[in-house]
Structures are given as C-alpha cells and as structure tokens.
Design an enzyme around this catalytic site. Structure first.
Site, PDB file in Angstrom:
ATOM      1  N   GLU A 123       0.823  -1.200   0.000  1.00 39.75           N
ATOM      2  CA  GLU A 123       0.000   0.000   0.000  1.00 39.75           C
ATOM      3  C   GLU A 123       0.864   1.260   0.000  1.00 39.75           C
ATOM      4  OE1 GLU A 123      -3.183   0.217  -0.507  1.00 39.75           O
ATOM      5  OE2 GLU A 123      -3.295  -1.961  -0.646  1.00 39.75           O
ATOM      6  N   SER A 209      18.871  -7.673  -9.491  1.00 39.60           N
ATOM      7  CA  SER A 209      17.664  -7.764 -10.313  1.00 39.60           C
ATOM      8  C   SER A 209      17.723  -8.780 -11.453  1.00 39.60           C
ATOM      9  CB  SER A 209      17.318  -6.384 -10.893  1.00 39.60           C
ATOM     10  OG  SER A 209      16.857  -5.539  -9.880  1.00 39.60           O
ATOM     11  N   HIS A 338       2.979 -10.119  -9.581  1.00 31.72           N
ATOM     12  CA  HIS A 338       4.420 -10.371  -9.596  1.00 31.72           C
ATOM     13  C   HIS A 338       5.156  -9.262  -8.850  1.00 31.72           C
ATOM     14  CE1 HIS A 338       8.416 -11.466 -10.894  1.00 31.72           C
ATOM     15  NE2 HIS A 338       8.590 -10.223 -11.329  1.00 31.72           N
ATOM     16  N   SER A 339       4.791  -8.039  -9.104  1.00 29.64           N
ATOM     17  CA  SER A 339       5.346  -6.880  -8.418  1.00 29.64           C
ATOM     18  C   SER A 339       4.329  -5.757  -8.543  1.00 29.64           C
ATOM     19  CB  SER A 339       6.685  -6.459  -9.042  1.00 29.64           C
ATOM     20  OG  SER A 339       6.483  -5.869 -10.321  1.00 29.64           O
TER      21      SER A 339
END
Length: 447
Positions: A123, A209, A338-339
């Site tokens: 959030e 990443s 996923h993200s």
C-alpha cells in the site's frame, strides 16, 4: 653474379631439407594411423555382436537395434511430497518432523508478520511513498520451512521473493523498511531497488535484479566451501521462470560436475513474471531436469511448511556429507501480483486466485495444525495480528521520517581508492549542486 649463384644453391639445399623433414613426418603419421586402424579392427574382432558394449565416454548405455525416440514424460509425473493435508492433519506419522511448539509458533509468527509487512509496504508503494515492491503472498511456507532446516552459517543466494528467509534469521523490521525506503539506515546506502535485501552478518548475499545470475554464482560459492571443508552448504533460490535462463543450465552443470554442497531451491509458483507454466516449458516441471544433470531431485508441496522443512533438512545433510548438489522443486502459488509493476488480472482469473488464498494457503494450513494440537486459538490469533501490525507500523513510520543517504555515497564503496575518473564525476556533481541545488530536495538528504 657469383654471389647470386651461391644464394640460389643455398636456397635449393634449404628447401630440399625442409621437404625431406615434412615428408618424413607425413610418413610417420600415416604409419601411426594405419596402426591405430588395424589395432581397432583387431580389438573389434574380439567381440561378438551380442557381447559388444558401447565404449563412448559421454554416456552409460546399451546398444539397441530398434529405432525409438525417448518420450518426454517417461513416467506419469514426479510425485509431490507432503506431510500435512489442507486441514493440517499429519498424513504419515513417521514423516512428522516432531518440531517443538516454540519452533512451530516461530514459523507461524514469522509467516504472518511477513504477510502483514507485505500488505503495508504494498500500500505504501501504491501511495507513492516507495518506488517498488514485491509481495510474498502464498509462498511463505517455502521461506520458513527451508530457512529453519539450514544452519546459520549456510550461505543464501536469493532471487527477490525470499524475505521470510531473512526474517527467520533475525533480520529486523527496521532494516526491511530502511532498505525499501533507501534511507540513511539502509546498509546498502540507498543504492539498490526496494526488496533487494542483503546481510553479511546473516550470510545472505545481496539480491540483484537480473534473473538467474545468482545460480552460477551460488555454484561457485559452494565449490569454494567444499574446498574449505568447513561443513557449510549453499542454498540458491529461484523461480520456474528463472530456470529457463541459460545461467540455470550453467549452475546445475557446474554444481554436478564439481560435486558441490548446494541446494537448488525452485519456487514453482505457476506464473513466473506473467507467463503460465504451460507456456514456460513442455517437460514435467523443474525437478524432472535434475536427473539429466546428475542431480538428486525431489518435488514437494510448497504450501506444506513441514514437507519443505523435511526435504531441505535432508538435502542439506547429504549435500554436506556427500559433497553433491540437490534440487528441490516447491510447488506453490503466487497469490499477489508479480510486483507493483504487474497486473495479474491480465493473465489469470480472480476466482483462481481466491481459491489458493482461501482453500490452500500455507498460513491457514499451519494454523489448522496448531489449532488441532491445542497450541493456538481465535483469541491468540486476534492478539498476535494486532501486535504484529503495530510492530510493522512503528518500523514503517520510523523509516519514513529518516533522511536519505548523503549523495556522495553514489561514488563510494566500489574501489578501495577512488580512481580519477570517478573523482571527476563526484566533483562535477558537487559543482552542479552548488549552482542548481535549489531545484533539488537536498534537505531530505544527510549532509
């Protein structure tokens, strides 16, 4: 003219000798080749067609005289090992790890604390407070079950969805928050994307990443530990999508041929970034690839924390004792996107997600087990949920108030002594900020 004639005669003698030498070498090679052929023919004559065995160095096999291609699924499917059913009942008492109440409670509290932290940070990103986030919804069992089965000295290479492993090892909430906010308390000094955690003290290699780069790195680290002979192992986490990368092949093959004490832990959550497994591969998942590399493999129910614990503990024991790699494929489901850059409704239905969230969640399964044992009840659940949220919110508010790291950290910690070209860039930025600093929120950064 006389001198020219002498030179011509010398040249003829020289080239004549060179020709004789090469001719002699050629005759020797021909003779050797002829001997090898005759020798091989003599050896072949020693066997009848029934006794003849393949001598190829690349495989162990028998000759056949029937043309037949191997089917991709030579068995009906690798079974999924589990200890509990969806209601938390132990299916086979001999497989119950018999963990003490305190350890099971630690599992549950870490899983639910991670879930609470995920909701708040998700959030937070949606409100623009942090730039990026990845939740762990639905995969908490793979984290805690595997982390508990390791030794604290074992080296962890994560992908980006293993926050629960760090949490189990004692990584504090304020460090999770500091990393996601990139504030002055962040061990990485604000130079990494959110959720790219790392801790030297907890033997957790900093996440990067690019997909699958950690797999060959982990194999190399395991080989180094093997040479040190210090009873340590490496665990390398990745998803089924990352297993499609070439680095996965390299890591598996190096670990097998160098006989490294490593556990390859695949979280098969069904969708990679957005690609369903039906489009990701045609074979029987990831565990089926292990035997092709000579790696002992198993498929487990990733939503069963005890199954994950048992498999990882045994794999860890044997990896260290026998110096060989293991592959664990934990079947689970990514309930969240996923993200924060993903909208999973584009490739799966809400009903499908709700099924896994309500009917087959690792947290609810463990809660059923604890309730059946009389270790947990509704009042304890309410009290813990309230307490865990307060803890997360306190760390969240503290992280948000802290300043960002000094901009000079952009240039540090790469070289022991800063080289001239980096120094030049640093001075250029300092000059720029002196002139145009009023256009930047420099009051949000440490001096």
């Amino acid at each position: 003219m006389a001198s020219a004639g002498v030179i011509k005669r010398l040249c003829r003698v020289y080239f004549s000798n060179v020709y004789k030498i090469h001719r002699k070498a050629f005759n020797i090679r021909v003779a050797r080749r002829s001997f090898a052929v005759n020798h091989a023919a003599c050896q072949q004559q020693e066997f009848t067609s029934l006794d003849e065995k393949p001598q190829f160095p690349g495989a162990s096999a028998e000759f056949v005289d029937k043309l037949e291609f191997i089917q991709p699924n030579v068995i009906s499917g690798i079974p999924v090992y589990r200890v509990m059913d969806r209601q938390g009942n132990i299916l086979n008492q001999s497989e119950d790890p018999q963990l003490p109440k305190e350890e099971v409670l630690k599992f549950y509290k870490n899983m639910t604390l991670l879930n609470t932290m995920d909701r708040i940070l998700y959030e937070s990103q949606r409100q623009g407070r942090i730039s990026f986030y990845m939740t762990n919804y639905g995969e908490e069992g793979t984290h805690l079950g595997s982390a508990a089965a390791l030794e604290p000295s074992d080296l962890v290479f994560g992908q980006y969805r293993e926050a629960g492993v760090l949490m189990y090892r004692g990584y504090p909430l304020d460090q999770f928050m500091a990393q996601c906010y990139g504030n002055a308390s962040d061990a990485g000094k604000g130079r990494q994307m959110p959720v790219h955690y790392g801790s030297k003290d907890l033997n957790f290699v900093t996440i990067s990443s690019p997909l699958a780069t950690q797999i060959p790195q982990a194999a190399g680290a395991a080989y180094a530990l093997k040479r040190e002979n210090n009873n340590r192992a490496v665990i390398c986490y990745f998803g089924e999508g990352a297993a499609s990368e070439g680095d996965a092949h390299a890591g598996f093959n190096f670990a097998a041929t160098l006989e490294c004490p490593i556990i390859f832990f695949c979280r098969n959550n069904g969708y990679a970034i957005s690609t369903p497994t039906s489009e990701q591969y045609r074979g029987d998942g990831i565990a089926a690839r292990g035997p092709g590399y000579g790696i002992l493999s198993i498929r487990v129910d990733g939503n069963d924390v005890f199954a994950v614990y048992n498999a990882t503990k045994e794999a860890r024991r044997r990896a260290v004792a026998e110096n060989q790699p293991f592959l664990i494929e934990a079947m689970t489901y990514r309930i969240g996107h996923h993200s924060t850059s993903d909208d999973s409704s584009a490739y799966r239905s809400v009903d499908e997600v709700n099924y896994w969230d309500k009917q087959d969640h690792p947290i609810s399964r463990l809660r059923h087990y604890m309730t059946n044992k009389g270790w947990w009840d509704t009042e304890q659940e309410k009290a813990w949920r309230k307490k865990s949220r307060i803890r997360v919110m306190e760390a969240f508010e503290q992280a948000e108030r802290k300043l960002k790291p000094n901009p000079d950290y952009i240039f540090s910690d790469v070289y022991m002594e800063m080289p001239p070209h980096i120094k030049k860039q640093q001075e250029s930025l300092q000059r720029h900020l002196k002139i145009y600093g009023e256009h930047y929120p420099l009051d949000h950064f440490e001096k």
